[in-house]
Write a protein that holds these residues in place. Sequence first.
Motif, PDB file in Angstrom:
ATOM      1  N   UNK A   3       0.851  -1.178   0.000  1.00  0.00           N
ATOM      2  CA  UNK A   3       0.000   0.000   0.000  1.00  0.00           C
ATOM      3  C   UNK A   3       0.892   1.234   0.000  1.00  0.00           C
ATOM      4  N   UNK A   4       0.824   2.015  -1.063  1.00  0.00           N
ATOM      5  CA  UNK A   4       1.593   3.253  -1.163  1.00  0.00           C
ATOM      6  C   UNK A   4       0.669   4.441  -0.881  1.00  0.00           C
ATOM      7  N   UNK A   5       1.090   5.267   0.052  1.00  0.00           N
ATOM      8  CA  UNK A   5       0.315   6.457   0.396  1.00  0.00           C
ATOM      9  C   UNK A   5       1.206   7.686   0.246  1.00  0.00           C
ATOM     10  N   UNK A   6       0.801   8.611  -0.599  1.00  0.00           N
ATOM     11  CA  UNK A   6       1.457   9.911  -0.673  1.00  0.00           C
ATOM     12  C   UNK A   6       0.669  10.852   0.228  1.00  0.00           C
ATOM     13  N   UNK A   7       1.363  11.448   1.195  1.00  0.00           N
ATOM     14  CA  UNK A   7       0.689  12.311   2.156  1.00  0.00           C
ATOM     15  C   UNK A   7       1.283  13.714   2.042  1.00  0.00           C
ATOM     16  N   UNK A   8       0.487  14.618   1.531  1.00  0.00           N
ATOM     17  CA  UNK A   8       0.915  16.008   1.381  1.00  0.00           C
ATOM     18  C   UNK A   8       0.559  16.754   2.661  1.00  0.00           C
ATOM     19  N   UNK A   9       1.547  17.415   3.269  1.00  0.00           N
ATOM     20  CA  UNK A   9       1.279  18.070   4.544  1.00  0.00           C
ATOM     21  C   UNK A   9       2.311  19.145   4.836  1.00  0.00           C
ATOM     22  N   UNK A  10       2.012  19.916   5.878  1.00  0.00           N
ATOM     23  CA  UNK A  10       2.992  20.834   6.452  1.00  0.00           C
ATOM     24  C   UNK A  10       3.029  20.550   7.945  1.00  0.00           C
ATOM     25  N   UNK A  11       4.219  20.595   8.525  1.00  0.00           N
ATOM     26  CA  UNK A  11       4.373  20.193   9.921  1.00  0.00           C
ATOM     27  C   UNK A  11       3.889  21.249  10.905  1.00  0.00           C
ATOM     28  N   UNK A  12       3.413  22.393  10.419  1.00  0.00           N
ATOM     29  CA  UNK A  12       2.784  23.387  11.295  1.00  0.00           C
ATOM     30  C   UNK A  12       1.274  23.427  11.078  1.00  0.00           C
ATOM     31  N   UNK A  13       0.751  22.446  10.387  1.00  0.00           N
ATOM     32  CA  UNK A  13      -0.688  22.354  10.139  1.00  0.00           C
ATOM     33  C   UNK A  13      -1.332  21.434  11.178  1.00  0.00           C
ATOM     34  N   UNK A  14      -2.162  21.970  12.068  1.00  0.00           N
ATOM     35  CA  UNK A  14      -2.765  21.106  13.096  1.00  0.00           C
ATOM     36  C   UNK A  14      -3.664  20.024  12.520  1.00  0.00           C
ATOM     37  N   UNK A  15      -4.323  20.329  11.406  1.00  0.00           N
ATOM     38  CA  UNK A  15      -5.182  19.322  10.793  1.00  0.00           C
ATOM     39  C   UNK A  15      -4.354  18.196  10.172  1.00  0.00           C
ATOM     40  N   UNK A  16      -3.121  18.512   9.777  1.00  0.00           N
ATOM     41  CA  UNK A  16      -2.234  17.461   9.244  1.00  0.00           C
ATOM     42  C   UNK A  16      -1.826  16.489  10.345  1.00  0.00           C
ATOM     43  N   UNK A  17      -1.570  17.020  11.545  1.00  0.00           N
ATOM     44  CA  UNK A  17      -1.246  16.154  12.682  1.00  0.00           C
ATOM     45  C   UNK A  17      -2.436  15.250  12.988  1.00  0.00           C
ATOM     46  N   UNK A  43       5.994  11.206   2.361  1.00  0.00           N
ATOM     47  CA  UNK A  43       5.600  12.552   2.785  1.00  0.00           C
ATOM     48  C   UNK A  43       6.026  13.562   1.739  1.00  0.00           C
ATOM     49  N   UNK A  44       5.077  14.358   1.271  1.00  0.00           N
ATOM     50  CA  UNK A  44       5.339  15.385   0.272  1.00  0.00           C
ATOM     51  C   UNK A  44       5.182  16.765   0.910  1.00  0.00           C
ATOM     52  N   UNK A  45       6.085  17.696   0.586  1.00  0.00           N
ATOM     53  CA  UNK A  45       6.075  18.996   1.257  1.00  0.00           C
ATOM     54  C   UNK A  45       5.003  19.943   0.754  1.00  0.00           C
ATOM     55  N   UNK A  46       4.494  20.729   1.688  1.00  0.00           N
ATOM     56  CA  UNK A  46       3.530  21.781   1.392  1.00  0.00           C
ATOM     57  C   UNK A  46       3.849  22.924   2.348  1.00  0.00           C
ATOM     58  N   UNK A  47       3.791  24.141   1.848  1.00  0.00           N
ATOM     59  CA  UNK A  47       4.065  25.310   2.688  1.00  0.00           C
ATOM     60  C   UNK A  47       2.783  26.119   2.842  1.00  0.00           C
ATOM     61  N   UNK A 101       9.426  28.596  10.078  1.00  0.00           N
ATOM     62  CA  UNK A 101       9.554  28.292   8.663  1.00  0.00           C
ATOM     63  C   UNK A 101       9.872  26.790   8.582  1.00  0.00           C
ATOM     64  N   UNK A 102       9.130  26.042   7.784  1.00  0.00           N
ATOM     65  CA  UNK A 102       9.271  24.580   7.802  1.00  0.00           C
ATOM     66  C   UNK A 102      10.140  24.013   6.683  1.00  0.00           C
ATOM     67  N   UNK A 103      10.877  24.874   5.997  1.00  0.00           N
ATOM     68  CA  UNK A 103      11.734  24.373   4.922  1.00  0.00           C
ATOM     69  C   UNK A 103      12.696  23.297   5.430  1.00  0.00           C
ATOM     70  N   UNK A 104      13.378  23.557   6.530  1.00  0.00           N
ATOM     71  CA  UNK A 104      14.355  22.589   7.020  1.00  0.00           C
ATOM     72  C   UNK A 104      13.689  21.324   7.557  1.00  0.00           C
ATOM     73  N   UNK A 105      12.499  21.453   8.106  1.00  0.00           N
ATOM     74  CA  UNK A 105      11.774  20.262   8.551  1.00  0.00           C
ATOM     75  C   UNK A 105      11.429  19.380   7.351  1.00  0.00           C
ATOM     76  N   UNK A 141      11.846  24.970  13.334  1.00  0.00           N
ATOM     77  CA  UNK A 141      12.594  25.682  12.312  1.00  0.00           C
ATOM     78  C   UNK A 141      14.053  25.838  12.716  1.00  0.00           C
ATOM     79  N   UNK A 142      14.370  25.435  13.936  1.00  0.00           N
ATOM     80  CA  UNK A 142      15.715  25.558  14.477  1.00  0.00           C
ATOM     81  C   UNK A 142      16.532  24.310  14.151  1.00  0.00           C
ATOM     82  N   UNK A 143      17.724  24.512  13.585  1.00  0.00           N
ATOM     83  CA  UNK A 143      18.543  23.378  13.133  1.00  0.00           C
ATOM     84  C   UNK A 143      18.930  22.458  14.283  1.00  0.00           C
ATOM     85  N   UNK A 144      19.269  23.014  15.453  1.00  0.00           N
ATOM     86  CA  UNK A 144      19.656  22.180  16.588  1.00  0.00           C
ATOM     87  C   UNK A 144      18.482  21.322  17.061  1.00  0.00           C
TER      88      UNK A 144
END
Length: 222
Positions: A3-17, A43-47, A101-105, A141-144
């Motif tokens: 089963x392949x699932x492509x999940x488009x999301x952003x990690x700051x989206x509460x509905x995505x969680x 997981x596919x990125x969305x901003x 900013x979720x680019x690095x995530x 958004x913090x690298x550390x």
Amino acid sequence: MILDIDLVSDFVCPWCFLGKTRLDHALAELRASRPDLEVRVNWLPFFLNPDTPAAGEPYRAFLDAKFGGPIKAEAVLDSVREAAAMDGLHYAFERIQTRPNTLDAHRLMYRAQAAGRKPAHIQALAQALFAAHFQEGRDIGDADTLADLAAACGDRRDAVAAYLVGKADIDKVGRMAEGVRRQGIDGVPFFILNRKLALSGAQSAAVLGAAILQSLQTGKPS
């Protein structure tokens, strides 16, 4: 069966969680009757807000501006809390100081997937990113912070830290996000099941489960 699932999301989206949580519930129920099923979530990125400053921005000020004041913003958060509570998911919005900013995530997730990490590792990383932001109030958004999360999921912290300091895969992640938009996906979460069926929004576990079963019956396009 796979089963392949492509999940488009952003990690700051509460509905995505919430969407991930409901997907987890649907898959757990499915595995009980289909233990032979191999599930791969891509997981596919969305901003949600591509113009978010690189260093992030104050969380509550952003919400108040977006929804028209603190009362309306809190009402929106309450609706999310109420919907999620039924699935055993609890948010700690009051702990969030920065809207990152979720680019690095997304780069971190891309790196893990491109390296061929096992599905369990990918899912653990996604869970860690969502939980860090929505339940622990950490700045994803913090690298550390991201290096710590990756290390907790079994990655080498020093390798992740070096990767995030550089610019590797920034263009690739950007092109992926643009590609998603060009496909007409303008809201998240968005699920693509076996490249056959698509669902938008944080659908219930029952709806997701039924759609997954349908996608397994119809098979993949040739």
